[in-house]
Design an enzyme around this catalytic site. Structure first.
Site, PDB file in Angstrom:
ATOM      1  N   GLY A  30       0.801  -1.208   0.000  1.00  0.00           N
ATOM      2  CA  GLY A  30       0.000   0.000   0.000  1.00  0.00           C
ATOM      3  C   GLY A  30       0.835   1.260   0.000  1.00  0.00           C
ATOM      4  N   GLY A  84       4.258   1.317  -1.374  1.00  0.00           N
ATOM      5  CA  GLY A  84       5.310   1.385  -2.388  1.00  0.00           C
ATOM      6  C   GLY A  84       5.653   0.039  -2.975  1.00  0.00           C
ATOM      7  N   VAL A  95       8.481  -2.971  -3.779  1.00  0.00           N
ATOM      8  CA  VAL A  95       9.633  -3.571  -3.120  1.00  0.00           C
ATOM      9  C   VAL A  95      10.486  -4.257  -4.177  1.00  0.00           C
ATOM     10  CG1 VAL A  95      10.415  -5.162  -1.342  1.00  0.00           C
ATOM     11  CG2 VAL A  95       8.274  -3.912  -1.029  1.00  0.00           C
ATOM     12  N   ASP A 108       0.239  -0.824  10.553  1.00  0.00           N
ATOM     13  CA  ASP A 108      -0.144  -1.774   9.501  1.00  0.00           C
ATOM     14  C   ASP A 108       0.365  -3.168   9.839  1.00  0.00           C
ATOM     15  OD1 ASP A 108      -1.378  -2.607   7.189  1.00  0.00           O
ATOM     16  OD2 ASP A 108       0.251  -2.020   5.866  1.00  0.00           O
TER      17      ASP A 108
END
Length: 990
Positions: A705, A707, A709, A823
């Site tokens: 959510g 970015g 990776v 998160d």
């Protein structure tokens, strides 16, 4: 036949009696027929609701039959014994009934009591159906799944005395028409999504004795005429968004016993009229924005037991009238109070909890404090107190928490505390205490936590310390302790942190220190220890920090240190260590390494032969290196070969050509590089620019959510994970904010938190580089990898749960300021090559003092992931540590069940929390009473059944249920979660 005249009728007694008897008989027959008619009609109503509106999966209403009557022991039905009328329908705690609001029950005109609490009734309640119940006196629909707005109370509910709609999902405002239900005595709106201001019409309910509305997004001020509720006894509106000042009319609540307005946004002062509440027992005003002085008006509040106005902006002194009351709890911590504590406080015979911390109180504490009451918790830390501590703090032998750090206290620890066997938590650091610690203090079996650093204590640690078997932390650094370290200290199996640094200890290190296999931090720096480092250090599986610097240790560095799995801080500098540096140290992923100023010799191992470690190796004249200067070279100089000169000339030509080509190729890259600001947090064996230059689509391994990776494999073979963040906002303020947050995250050092290697901030570019975890995320293993579930047996899953809990507890309780992850989910728990967990992905993390508000920087986005978000976030838009606790509870359920939080396989529940909660209700109270069949329906079928520890699994599920409580205040802290999991682990191992 001749008819009788009136005179004949009146003059004939026998005929008169017969006539009267006939009338009575006809009346009785008529009444019986009427009752039978009503009873038949009521039975038809009840049966129609049962068959058309209720779902009864457990057949709890199986005795509701056409062939019987409601008053013949129908389940949940109560009748009037005299008239035979149905007066009550009570399904409380049936637990499995569902369906819409059964308004048609109210078609029974004699019904007075309706309770369907703690079931699964759901949907909205329409005004038309609700109006059918306007004649009842008792309505309890709490602990269900109702949503939508609260219906209007029209026509007026004139008989209603009890209304309980708590623990549902009602939204919207409280209808003003509730003020027409003038008989109401009890209202409970707890834990819904009710917003808006409290309607002024509430003050019409002059019969009201209890009003509860905590954990709702209520806004606005309290009703100005709240004092009209002169029969009100309990008034609780905590954990909402109430604002404005407390109205002065609150002093007119002459019957009040308990006021709870905590955790709101109230401003202004504490009204002077509060001094008129002579019968009040509890006043809770903590965590608001109240200001001004505490009024000195408490002399007449002789019934007061608890006063908590902590976490506000109060100023001035502690009023004498308040200090002189016989309260059990006095909490005014985290304000701006000043001055001395009134002596009268020590005469209180009821005082058990005293919290004065984080103010600017000064002077001496009352001498007799603790002598006259069963004092249990004493916390005066973070003030400017001076002089001696009261000598009788533990006079009654009940003191449990002894906290006074960050003051100017002098003298010795009171003898009453030294002999106090009830104390388990001690924090007295950063004072000017002197003298010896009483020998009896060290031997208390209750002790769990000791911090005494930065004082002037002297003496030694006695052998009797072995009696403190529950001790988890002993931090006595920067004192004048001396003597040998007794081997009995090795008999403390729960020890996690041992800090004896900056003292005068001497003698050989006990070899049995390696028996402390739960150690995470060991700091013996700056003492006079001699002898060798114990060889059996391989048992320190949990050790993340080892500091033995500035002693007189001799011998070689044990090779086993290089095998410690989570060690990231190693300082052995300033000793007399000799021999070679073990090559095994190259395997460690260290944030800090310092071997300087010893007698080490030989060649520096290849993994440490790096300019980053030069300062860590200096002061060892016998060391040599391939090319590290000023460390001497391991190779002798050789004559220059003419062939070599020729070769180098040719090579130089090609290098010049290559250089021109590289200049052209990297021109744009360098231009962009010049705009980057790179901050490193670890010692790196590579260039950060090489990492950023590899952020290509072919290296993408995931998208979250916040970015993308990337997996980047470097030239030296090391692999890192780089998150390039979305939604970069420009401007110096946003860059500074991100940089500040990044600096905070970079300081995190914990074995269960993924390491941040470096961060990059640019005009339109932000990235965070972390260590790479070989086994990916817990979520992928549980839900995507077909073999993942089999790889994770129960023992591994439990270790993952405990490790992740420890990582979150570190963020919440050990970081200053604390960090809320925001998160927490299985995809953000990464696993290394041995499946050890690391809490990851701080793209949404935020450093907090008390809470994160929507307006804070880039935090306006939804905090968390679907299925993990705590229910209160939907209406408060605030995240706290308890939000993380809820999310972690969902992860625990995932670990046990192998199901996603919103798994389609959950059938009608569609929610793992509701599914596990419903299943828990069906288990027997005593483990082993036939409940394993049901428990097996919850356990992930991919796990090997032969390794199941059913008792431990059930206990972990119980922890998950505590974590996912709908009411945040009922959730444990993450530190408590760690304790619960460890306790369960110990229980199962017995």
């Amino acid at each position: 036949m001749k008819l009788m005249n009136s005179s004949t009728y009146h003059n004939s007694p026998s005929i008169t009696m017969a006539y009267i008897f006939s009338l009575h008989l006809l009346s009785l027959i008529s009444f019986t027929l009427t009752v039978t008619s009503f009873s038949t009609r009521d039975a038809a109503v009840l049966l129609r609701v049962k068959t058309t509106q209720l779902t009864d999966p457990d057949d709890l209403l199986n005795n509701w039959l056409d062939s019987t009557t409601p008053c013949s022991n129908w389940t949940g039905i109560t009748c009037d014994n005299r008239t035979g009328d149905v007066i009550s329908i009570d399904f409380t705690d049936f637990g499995t009934l569902s369906g819409p609001f059964p308004a048609d029950f109210c078609r029974v005109s004699t019904l007075r009591h309706l309770s369907i609490a703690n079931n699964y009734f759901n949907g909205t309640i329409s005004p038309s159906s609700f109006s059918l119940c306007s004649h009842i006196a008792f309505l309890n629909i709490s602990n269900n799944l109702f949503d939508g707005e609260l219906p209007e109370f029209e026509p007026p509910f004139g008989n209603l005395t009890v209304l309980d709609v708590s623990y549902n999902s009602f939204a919207g405002e409280i209808p003003a028409s509730i003020g027409e239900a003038l008989s109401l005595q009890f209202i409970d709106l707890t834990s819904n999504f009710i917003d808006g201001a409290l309607p002024e019409s509430l003050t019409n309910l002059t019969e009201l004795t209890t009003f509860l509305a905590p954990v709702n997004p209520l806004t606005g001020p309290l009703p100005e005429k709240i004092g009209r509720l002169r029969k009100l006894q309990i008034f609780r509106i905590s954990s909402t968004n109430l604002a404005g000042e407390i109205p002065n009319s609150i002093g007119d609540l002459v019957s009040i016993k308990s006021i709870d307005l905590s955790n709101n946004s109230l401003t202004g002062g504490i009204p002077v009229s509060i001094g008129r509440l002579k019968g009040i027992q509890h006043i809770w005003l903590y965590q608001n924005s109240l200001s001004g002085e505490i009024p000195d008006v408490f002399a007449n509040l002789t019934s007061l037991l608890d006063f908590d106005a902590s976490q506000n902006n109060l100023t001035g002194k502690l009023p004498v009238s308040l200090a002189g009351l016989h309260v059990q709890t006095l909490a005014v911590n985290d304000n701006q109070l000043e001055g001395e504590i009134p002596t009268v406080l020590s005469s209180n015979p009821m005082l058990t909890t005293l919290k004065l911390f984080n103010n600017t109180f000064s002077g001496n504490l009352p001498e007799n404090l603790g002598k006259n009451s069963d004092l249990e918790e004493f916390d005066v830390s973070g003030n400017q107190f001076q002089g001696l501590l009261p000598p009788n703090l533990c006079y009654r032998k009940t003191l449990e928490k002894f906290i006074c750090f960050n003051n100017r206290f002098t003298g010795e620890i009171p003898a009453s505390c030294g002999d106090c066997k009830s104390i388990y938590y001690v924090r007295v650091s950063n004072n000017e205490f002197t003298g010896e610690i009483p020998a009896s203090f060290w031997s208390s079996s209750a002790l769990q936590f000791i911090e005494m650093s930065n004082n002037k204590f002297h003496g030694s640690i006695p052998a009797s310390v072995s009696n403190s078997t529950g001790l988890t932390k002993l931090a006595i650094s920067s004192n004048n302790f001396s003597g040998d370290l007794p081997p009995e200290i090795c008999r403390l199996p729960e020890m996690v942190e041992l800090d004896l640094s900056n003292n005068q200890f001497s003698g050989v290190l006990p070899t049995c220190l390696t028996d402390l296999n739960k150690l995470e931090k060991l700091n013996l720096q700056s003492n006079g220890f001699t002898g060798e480092i114990p060889n059996g250090v391989g048992s320190w599986d949990e050790l993340s920090s080892l500091n033995l610097s500035s002693n007189r240790l001799t011998g070689e560095i044990p090779d086993q240190i290089g095998d410690l799995p989570v060690l990231n801080y190693l300082d052995l500098a300033g000793n007399e260590l000799s021999g070679k540096i073990p090559a095994s140290l190259s395997k460690l992923k260290l944030n800090i390494l310092n071997l300087s100023n010893n007698n080490l010799e030989g060649k520096v191992p290849a993994g440490l032969d790096n300019k980053l470690y030069i300062s860590s190796l200096m002061g060892n004249p016998k060391l040599c290196s391939s090319d590290l200067k000023p460390i001497r070279s391991c190779h002798k100089a050789k004559p220059i070969s003419y062939y070599l000169v020729g070769f180098l000339s040719i090579l130089a030509f090609f290098l010049i050509v290559s250089l021109l080509w590289l200049v052209i190729k990297t021109k744009l890259f360098r231009r962009r590089k010049s705009l980057w600001k790179i901050t490193s947090f670890q010692r790196l064996g590579f260039k950060e620019q090489d990492v950023l230059g590899s952020l290509m689509e072919s290296n993408v391994i995931g998208m979250g959510g916040s970015g993308k990776v990337y997996r980047v494999t470097l030239k030296n073979g090391q692999t890192v994970a780089v998150k390039k963040l979305y939604g970069v906002q420009r401007g110096p303020e946003t860059e500074a904010e991100f940089g500040s947050e990044m600096e905070t995250l970079g300081r995190i050092r914990h074995k269960n938190i993924v390491k941040l290697l470096f961060g990059s901030v640019g005009e339109d570019f932000r990235a965070l580089a972390y260590e790479y975890m070989e086994n990916g995320s817990l979520g992928d293993l549980l839900h995507k990898d077909p073999k993942g579930g089999f790889l994770l047996d129960w023992n591994k899953r439990f270790e993952i749960a405990l490790g992740a809990a420890q990582g979150l507890a570190y963020l919440h309780h050990d970081c200053v300021p604390s960090i809320v992850h925001r998160d927490v989910k299985s995809n953000n728990i990464l696993l290394d090559h041995e499946f050890r967990p690391r809490v990851a992905d701080f793209g949404l993390a935020k450093t907090l003092q008390t809470e994160v508000k929507e307006s804070d920087g880039d935090m306006s986005r939804v905090a968390g992931s679907y299925g993990y978000i705590a229910p209160e976030y939907g209406y408060t838009m605030k995240v706290t540590e308890k939000s993380d606790v809820y999310s972690f509870g969902v992860v625990l359920m995932e670990l046990v069940t192998g199901k996603r939080p919103n798994d389609p396989a959950l059938d009608e529940y569609k929610d793992i929390v509701k599914w596990v909660t419903a299943a828990a209700l069906s288990y027997p109270e005593t483990p082993g009473d036939g409940g394993w069949t049901d428990l097996n329906q919850l356990i992930d079928p991919k796990m090997n059944p032969s390794n199941h520890d059913y008792e431990e699994i059930e206990k972990v599920l119980n922890v998950s249920l505590q974590c996912t409580s709908a009411f945040p205040i009922n959730r444990p802290s993450m530190r408590r979660v760690v304790e619960l999991l460890k306790d369960h682990s110990r229980i199962s191992s017995k």
